[in-house]
Scaffold this motif. Structure first.
Motif, PDB file in Angstrom:
ATOM      1  N   ASN A 266      20.106  -9.177 -18.591  1.00  0.00           N
ATOM      2  CA  ASN A 266      19.769  -7.757 -18.720  1.00  0.00           C
ATOM      3  C   ASN A 266      19.128  -7.271 -17.427  1.00  0.00           C
ATOM      4  O   ASN A 266      18.767  -8.073 -16.566  1.00  0.00           O
ATOM      5  N   THR A 267      18.978  -5.974 -17.327  1.00  0.00           N
ATOM      6  CA  THR A 267      18.249  -5.419 -16.198  1.00  0.00           C
ATOM      7  C   THR A 267      16.753  -5.671 -16.380  1.00  0.00           C
ATOM      8  O   THR A 267      16.293  -6.041 -17.465  1.00  0.00           O
ATOM      9  N   THR A 268      16.004  -5.444 -15.314  1.00  0.00           N
ATOM     10  CA  THR A 268      14.560  -5.659 -15.385  1.00  0.00           C
ATOM     11  C   THR A 268      13.919  -4.738 -16.409  1.00  0.00           C
ATOM     12  O   THR A 268      13.045  -5.169 -17.174  1.00  0.00           O
ATOM     13  N   ALA A 269      14.345  -3.483 -16.441  1.00  0.00           N
ATOM     14  CA  ALA A 269      13.761  -2.527 -17.389  1.00  0.00           C
ATOM     15  C   ALA A 269      14.057  -2.932 -18.823  1.00  0.00           C
ATOM     16  O   ALA A 269      13.176  -2.875 -19.696  1.00  0.00           O
ATOM     17  N   VAL A 270      15.291  -3.357 -19.104  1.00  0.00           N
ATOM     18  CA  VAL A 270      15.656  -3.768 -20.468  1.00  0.00           C
ATOM     19  C   VAL A 270      14.915  -5.047 -20.846  1.00  0.00           C
ATOM     20  O   VAL A 270      14.453  -5.199 -21.983  1.00  0.00           O
ATOM     21  N   LEU A 271      14.801  -5.977 -19.923  1.00  0.00           N
ATOM     22  CA  LEU A 271      14.081  -7.214 -20.197  1.00  0.00           C
ATOM     23  C   LEU A 271      12.646  -6.935 -20.610  1.00  0.00           C
ATOM     24  O   LEU A 271      12.146  -7.512 -21.583  1.00  0.00           O
ATOM     25  N   PHE A 272      11.974  -6.042 -19.891  1.00  0.00           N
ATOM     26  CA  PHE A 272      10.576  -5.760 -20.212  1.00  0.00           C
ATOM     27  C   PHE A 272      10.458  -4.941 -21.489  1.00  0.00           C
ATOM     28  O   PHE A 272       9.652  -5.269 -22.370  1.00  0.00           O
ATOM     29  N   ARG A 273      11.266  -3.883 -21.626  1.00  0.00           N
ATOM     30  CA  ARG A 273      11.104  -2.966 -22.750  1.00  0.00           C
ATOM     31  C   ARG A 273      11.518  -3.607 -24.081  1.00  0.00           C
ATOM     32  O   ARG A 273      10.822  -3.466 -25.083  1.00  0.00           O
ATOM     33  N   ASN A 274      12.627  -4.335 -24.106  1.00  0.00           N
ATOM     34  CA  ASN A 274      13.186  -4.823 -25.365  1.00  0.00           C
ATOM     35  C   ASN A 274      12.786  -6.246 -25.714  1.00  0.00           C
ATOM     36  O   ASN A 274      12.964  -6.654 -26.863  1.00  0.00           O
TER      37      ASN A 274
END
Length: 599
Positions: free
Chosen positions: A420-428
């Motif tokens: 996943n992208t960095t943003a998706v990894l952190f958020r989800n």
């Protein structure tokens, strides 16, 4: 072939053989009111709008739907298309059942949309009903519906009107729980390998142990054998449904991809220098051109197939080869099951029709007696004998794998983001995980401790170089001040200076900042300075909000460390408490700094 092509003077161009058949176009077609869908996952479906009420809607809906599921649309897998189709069909049937149904899209009113949302909210809740309305709004935003539906109605179909709350990510498993899951899955796959290789390597296999005979025996309904005996015969050659659970879990654990991607693994692959295997994965994302992604997995040395993603992929590919040879369309997943409906073969791809495949993790959890409720910080806390069974889900397992990888890489998200992208990894995956939160808090605490210790060491070195001492001159209450020092003292902002005209390091008149006095051997601090020093600490904390951590530590950190660690410990708690009550509101910090340095 060389140069610019395969033709030259007297040489004809290559043509396909006589039995050549072009690959099917990966597009969706519209025939009247029927939309033919071919998704990125290779699955097909025909959506017939003639089966719905309101004939005046059919052609417009079909045209907009063909765009929604087309190459540039957001629904490019059968599961996502079927989910949205159910919402659209439910909405049209609802409109058709109204006392005064809208005969055409132009007759749709906002009141009818709101009525549908309220009816659905009674069954599935406010959030889910808003999601359904949003799906309808996405379809109505495509031509020709976008030109037919009233703009006021389209505004009512937008997500911001009905809202959609994002569910927070769930916490992953503890280290002990994750270890128990992976250990159990690895043991089952190892047992599966021994079971199938045992009969494969046999020099004199029994007739019932060959793929053809086992397949015939397992599907012969007239044979006087029970389901258990037919299953036992098939298990000696084929992978069965019960073997799916450890195989899926171990693939998720080693690859770091979610369950949907693992279910869609292709049988086609490329081995690179006997060290890695290249696989094209189907990544379910929105937007055209972002559905497929190439993954390269390490194979590892022989005997370590259960510990490397590439080695496990090739191992499972080999174990399911006997069942795969019986399939009409080869796929990576191929198992035998006595409940299969096919009369010709009971070997099939369990994820061909639907991705869920009716997986039930509870039986596998009960088989291995996996329990939940263990400590998140290791095995110091023993498990209670009355702990409930582990609630096993693929999403929590994926979260646990991402958490462990992020921790191993020191919290560097760009390196930890694998699927996943960095943003998706952190958020989800990371933001709602309690293990990550606890680890991050501990990491930040350790970082601040190291920063404070480094600042204190720098203060001590500066003080020693300026005076030959490692401590400031702290004068207690009622302590006599030496005559030589008293005669040469001068008052500073928060302390007294023993000799302002002669700096201990240079021997010249002091020109340093007042904040550097705390690192100088001429600095003398008495109890009378304590209230002003506490006020200075308050000013430091106020500046900490306005500046970045790096700028704050460079500018105020050394003085803050000197007061906290070298001055305040020399006074009693009662003296500090009394000085805190008497601290002035003005710390004089603004007066000793140039105006352009104020944050």
């Amino acid at each position: 072939m060389s140069g610019r092509g395969s033709t030259s003077n007297g040489r004809r161009s290559s043509v396909p053989p006589a039995n050549y058949e072009p690959a099917p176009s990966r597009t969706s077609g519209l025939e009247g009111s029927v939309v033919h869908f071919l998704g990125e996952d290779g699955r097909r479906k025909a959506f017939d709008f003639e089966t719905l009420p309101l004939p005046g809607w059919h052609q417009s809906l079909a045209t907009a739907w063909s765009r929604r599921v087309g190459p540039s649309g957001g629904l490019r897998t059968l599961s996502s298309a079927m989910s949205a189709w159910g919402i659209v069909a439910r909405f049209v049937r609802f409109l058709g059942g109204l006392p005064s149904p809208p005969s055409a899209p132009a007759n749709l009113t906002l009141m009818q949309v709101e009525y549908f949302r309220r009816i659905r909210a009674q069954s599935i809740g406010t959030v889910q009903s808003g999601i359904e309305v949003r799906q309808i709004g996405l379809l109505c935003g495509l031509p020709p519906l976008s030109n037919l539906v009233n703009p006021e109605v389209q505004a009512g179909l937008r997500p911001r009107v009905f809202g959609q709350s994002r569910r927070g990510s769930v916490s992953g498993y503890t280290d002990t729980e994750l270890s128990s899951i992976i250990t159990a899955a690895r043991a089952d796959v190892s047992t599966l390998r021994r079971r199938l290789d045992k009969h494969k390597d046999s020099k004199h296999p029994e007739p019932s142990l060959t793929p053809n005979s086992a397949q015939a025996t397992s599907r012969d309904k007239a044979a006087p054998s029970s389901v258990a005996s037919r299953t036992a015969a098939a298990e000696q050659v084929f992978v069965t449904r019960n073997d799916l659970y450890p195989m899926l879990l171990l693939m998720i654990s080693l690859t770091g991809w979610n369950l949907e991607v693992i279910k869609e693994l292709p049988a086609e692959h490329r081995i690179i220098d006997e060290r890695a295997v290249e696989v094209t994965l189907l990544k379910r994302r929105r937007g055209a051109g972002r559905w497929h992604q190439t993954a390269i997995w390490e194979i590892g040395p022989p005997g370590r197939e259960l510990h490397t993603p590439g080695g496990l992929y090739l191992l499972l590919h080999r174990l399911m080869e006997p069942a795969r040879r019986t399939l009409k369309s080869p796929s990576f997943w191929a198992i035998w099951d006595h409940t299969a409906n096919s009369r010709e073969s009971q070997c099939f791809n369990p994820f061909a029709a639907a991705l869920n495949a009716q997986l039930r993790w509870t039986s596998w959890v009960a088989k291995h007696n996996l329990e939940s409720g263990t400590s998140r910080h290791g095995d110091e806390q023993q498990k209670d004998q009355s702990q409930p069974p582990l609630q096993l889900t693929a999403n929590r397992l994926k979260t646990s794998i991402d958490v462990r990888r992020t921790r191993q890489l020191g919290g560097h998200l760009p390196s930890a983001a694998r699927s996943n992208t960095t943003a998706v990894l952190f958020r989800n995956y990371l933001s709602g995980d309690q293990t990550t939160i606890d680890w991050a808090k501990g990491l930040i605490s350790e970082t601040f401790t190291e920063v404070e210790q480094a600042a204190y060491d720098a203060h001590t070195r500066a003080l020693h170089s300026n005076s030959g001492r490692n401590q400031l001159q702290i004068t207690p209450i009622n302590a006599p001040t030496p005559t030589r020092s008293r005669d040469r003292q001068s008052s500073a902002a928060w302390n007294n200076c023993e000799d302002h005209e002669h700096h201990p390091l240079t021997g010249r008149r002091c020109s340093a900042s007042f904040l550097d006095c705390f690192h100088c051997g001429n600095c003398i601090i008495t109890p009378d300075h304590l209230p002003r020093l506490l006020s200075l600490l308050d000013a430091f904390e106020a500046r900490r909000i306005a500046l970045s951590e790096e700028d704050w530590w460079n500018k105020y950190g050394p003085a803050w460390i000197a007061i906290r660690h070298d001055v305040l410990p020399k006074f009693t708690e009662a003296e500090v408490a009394a000085a805190f009550e008497d601290r002035p509101s003005d710390s004089l910090l603004d007066l000793v700094e140039p105006s352009w340095e104020h944050p």
